[in-house]
Design a protein around this motif. Structure first.
Motif, mmCIF file in Angstrom:
data_model
loop_
_atom_site.group_PDB
_atom_site.id
_atom_site.type_symbol
_atom_site.label_atom_id
_atom_site.label_comp_id
_atom_site.label_asym_id
_atom_site.label_seq_id
_atom_site.Cartn_x
_atom_site.Cartn_y
_atom_site.Cartn_z
ATOM 1 N N PHE A 1 41.355 -17.583 23.465
ATOM 2 C CA PHE A 1 40.672 -17.103 24.658
ATOM 3 C C PHE A 1 40.676 -18.133 25.774
ATOM 4 O O PHE A 1 39.948 -17.988 26.743
ATOM 5 N N SER A 20 31.367 -14.607 25.317
ATOM 6 C CA SER A 20 31.129 -15.877 24.649
ATOM 7 C C SER A 20 32.428 -16.524 24.217
ATOM 8 O O SER A 20 32.529 -17.745 24.181
ATOM 9 N N MET A 21 33.463 -15.708 23.921
ATOM 10 C CA MET A 21 34.733 -16.337 23.601
ATOM 11 C C MET A 21 35.363 -16.965 24.825
ATOM 12 O O MET A 21 35.966 -18.030 24.747
ATOM 13 N N LEU A 22 35.209 -16.311 25.980
ATOM 14 C CA LEU A 22 35.823 -16.878 27.185
ATOM 15 C C LEU A 22 35.130 -18.149 27.621
ATOM 16 O O LEU A 22 35.769 -19.071 28.105
ATOM 17 N N ASN A 77 38.848 -21.357 19.145
ATOM 18 C CA ASN A 77 38.768 -20.746 20.470
ATOM 19 C C ASN A 77 40.067 -20.900 21.247
ATOM 20 O O ASN A 77 40.093 -21.031 22.445
ATOM 21 N N LEU A 126 28.803 -14.192 15.571
ATOM 22 C CA LEU A 126 29.869 -15.003 16.122
ATOM 23 C C LEU A 126 30.170 -16.218 15.281
ATOM 24 O O LEU A 126 31.276 -16.713 15.291
ATOM 25 N N LEU A 171 43.052 -7.327 23.624
ATOM 26 C CA LEU A 171 41.753 -6.664 23.578
ATOM 27 C C LEU A 171 41.534 -5.800 24.814
ATOM 28 O O LEU A 171 41.120 -4.640 24.726
ATOM 29 N N LEU A 223 28.126 -5.219 22.451
ATOM 30 C CA LEU A 223 28.748 -6.117 21.492
ATOM 31 C C LEU A 223 30.093 -6.603 22.005
ATOM 32 O O LEU A 223 30.406 -7.792 21.936
ATOM 33 N N PHE A 224 30.866 -5.676 22.564
ATOM 34 C CA PHE A 224 32.180 -6.004 23.105
ATOM 35 C C PHE A 224 32.056 -7.030 24.226
ATOM 36 O O PHE A 224 32.744 -8.058 24.235
ATOM 37 N N TYR A 242 29.546 -9.032 24.893
ATOM 38 C CA TYR A 242 29.023 -10.296 24.393
ATOM 39 C C TYR A 242 30.128 -11.102 23.735
ATOM 40 O O TYR A 242 30.255 -12.309 23.945
ATOM 41 N N PHE A 243 30.954 -10.407 22.935
ATOM 42 C CA PHE A 243 32.039 -11.086 22.246
ATOM 43 C C PHE A 243 33.017 -11.679 23.253
ATOM 44 O O PHE A 243 33.357 -12.867 23.186
ATOM 45 N N VAL A 244 33.457 -10.870 24.198
ATOM 46 C CA VAL A 244 34.441 -11.345 25.179
ATOM 47 C C VAL A 244 33.862 -12.491 25.987
ATOM 48 O O VAL A 244 34.513 -13.523 26.199
#
Lengths: 256, 243
Positions: B45, A163-165, B42, B32, B98, A156-157, A159-161
């Motif tokens: 990021f 897709s946000m990047l 966004n 998401l 993070l 999950l972590f 995937y989150f990182v």
């Protein structure tokens, strides 16, 4: 003195009903039911049991003992036993593909082939996690549930990182594929947990060996993520650090 | 025994992995897209490696930052909005907090293992402690901004500022693994640096607000000093792995 009644002999014949006798009242067998199965002596299989499938195809094709659930089967699908696909195919476990993906990850220096991982599956990762847990068990640590939970959180972590990047250009990475990738790249950690059984506990050697395996996992995972998501090139270092954190977490379980 | 005892017949042949796949895919998308405003913007990021390197230098050694501390604004659609982190070193981002939090967890795990007290439960406890510490920092900064009059800084900005403290903490904990006395030199240094960083950033945030910063300069200074001083017990508490 009892009155003698002329009781006719009881004969069950499959032939024409002209041989049937009128049953006397209160005695004798009931009339032959209309749904009585044909005599088994007429069919090829010597079948003493009077229970037969109502589906003519299944009855004709099955060669072993008759199925107990023949009724619903006959009503439900109408396919015979030989027409069913094999169990592994039914479950979607493609062992060939799993083996090919495993081999492609195993070469530490040659880069993994990303096209193999285009179709993700969870059965390979499940096998790896199970063997990881088994090796840990051999070392005296019962970590099955913990590994499962940590893999979920880690995927999950990541995937989150990721897709946000990548923002809008996420490519075709979804959560399923991410879990599959994280699971496949656990292979070096599985090997590390096997190797750690033979190393002295808690020493610097274990730490050094662990770092090599973690770097191997990170390298493969970053490469696959960057290739599969078609947009990860400019953020490769950032994604690599996130992958490194994930696999360091699992190395913690092995080393200590 | 005939394995044909599947009452659903041919309906689910090969469908189970497909169901899991679509389920996870949809769940991931929902996860998401639930707060679509955040996802579409966004802003936090939009980083690259160069920004990360420079920002880490600013956080860990704020005295060496030669430039100014204000965020660059640009007119977008008739409103003034801040430039994204890629173009502005002073903009907050959420990638570094993070990653710093994750590094804090890993380093805490290794520190626990180095003294022989590692169990997965202890690590989970450390994770909860880290989350609590982050939350307390957010409350602290938000309370400070509220008392000093400017309360329209977005919440995610404050979450980002609060999370920058983990970078110094994890570095100090990493040093402690090798030589425990090093910790008592490095940790105060990083507390001081985080304090200075937060004070300088908050000053700019307050100046950017509409009112009343110049009216009570001494009160503002006392509050900002309090913010810097309270970093010491906060980060020491976070770095302490026996609690």
């Amino acid at each position: 003195m009892a009155k003698e009644f002329p009781v006719p002999p009881v004969v069950f014949t499959p032939s024409t009903p002209t041989h049937r006798r009128h049953p006397p009242p209160g005695a004798g067998p009931s009339p032959r039911p209309a749904f009585a199965p044909p005599r088994p002596s007429t069919s090829s299989a010597a079948n003493p049991l009077p229970f037969m499938s109502f589906d003519v195809n299944a009855a004709a094709a099955s060669s072993s003992a008759p199925p107990l659930y023949a009724g619903p089967i006959g009503v439900g699908s109408g396919t015979s036993f030989e027409d069913e696909p094999p169990l592994l195919e039914e479950l979607g476990i493609n062992t060939r593909q799993i083996w090919r993906k495993t081999i492609s990850i195993l070469h530490p220096l040659r880069s993994a082939d990303p096209s193999l991982h285009a179709d993700a599956d969870l059965s390979g990762p499940f096998l790896f996690l199970l063997s990881f847990g088994l090796f840990q068990l051999l070392a005296g640590k019962f970590h099955f549930g913990i590994v499962l939970g940590w893999v979920t959180v880690a995927s999950l972590f990541l995937y989150f990182v990721f897709s946000m990047l990548s923002g809008r250009r996420r490519g075709d990475l979804d959560l399923y594929r991410c879990v599959s990738l994280v699971g496949y790249c656990m292979l070096p950690m599985v090997i590390f947990s096997a190797v750690s059984l033979f190393l002295p506990r808690g020493g610097g050697l274990m730490f050094g060996v662990g770092m090599c395996f973690v770097l191997w996992s990170t390298r493969v995972c970053t490469k696959l993520l960057a290739e599969l998501a078609s947009s990860g090139d400019e953020h490769r270092g950032l994604i690599a650090y996130a992958c490194w954190l994930v696999y360091m977490l699992f190395s913690l379980l092995v080393i200590f | 025994m005939n394995p044909q005892a599947n009452p659903f017949g041919s309906a689910l042949h090969g469908a189970a992995p497909g169901l899991i796949r679509t389920g996870l895919g949809v769940y991931g998308e929902k996860f998401l897209d639930s707060s679509s405003e955040f996802m579409q913007s966004n802003y936090y990021f939009q980083v690259n490696s160069q920004y990360v390197r420079n920002k880490l230098k600013v956080i860990l050694f704020p005295f060496l930052h030669r430039g100014h501390w204000t965020r660059i604004t640009e007119p977008v659609g008739g409103r003034l909005s801040y430039k994204p982190p890629v173009q502005d070193i002073n903009a907050p981002d959420l990638y570094i907090p993070l990653m710093a939090f994750g590094t804090y967890i890993i380093v805490a795990g290794y520190a626990l293992g180095a003294v022989g007290r590692f169990t997965p439960e202890a690590l989970t406890l450390q994770f909860s402690k880290g989350l609590l510490g982050w939350f307390l920092q957010v409350i602290l900064i938000k309370g400070l901004l509220y008392t000093l009059g400017s309360s329209e800084a977005p919440l995610l900005d404050i979450v980002a500022y609060a999370g920058y403290g983990f970078a110094g903490t994890s570095l100090a904990m990493f040093a402690r693994i090798f030589w425990s006395y090093l910790y008592y030199f490095i940790m105060p240094w990083f507390c001081l640096c985080t304090g200075v960083f937060l004070v300088k950033t908050m000053k700019r945030v307050l100046l950017g607000g509409p009112r009343s910063y110049e009216r009570h300069p001494s009160r503002n200074h006392y509050f900002l000093l309090f913010l810097a001083v309270v970093q010491f017990p906060m980060l020491f508490w976070l770095g302490n792995i026996s609690g």
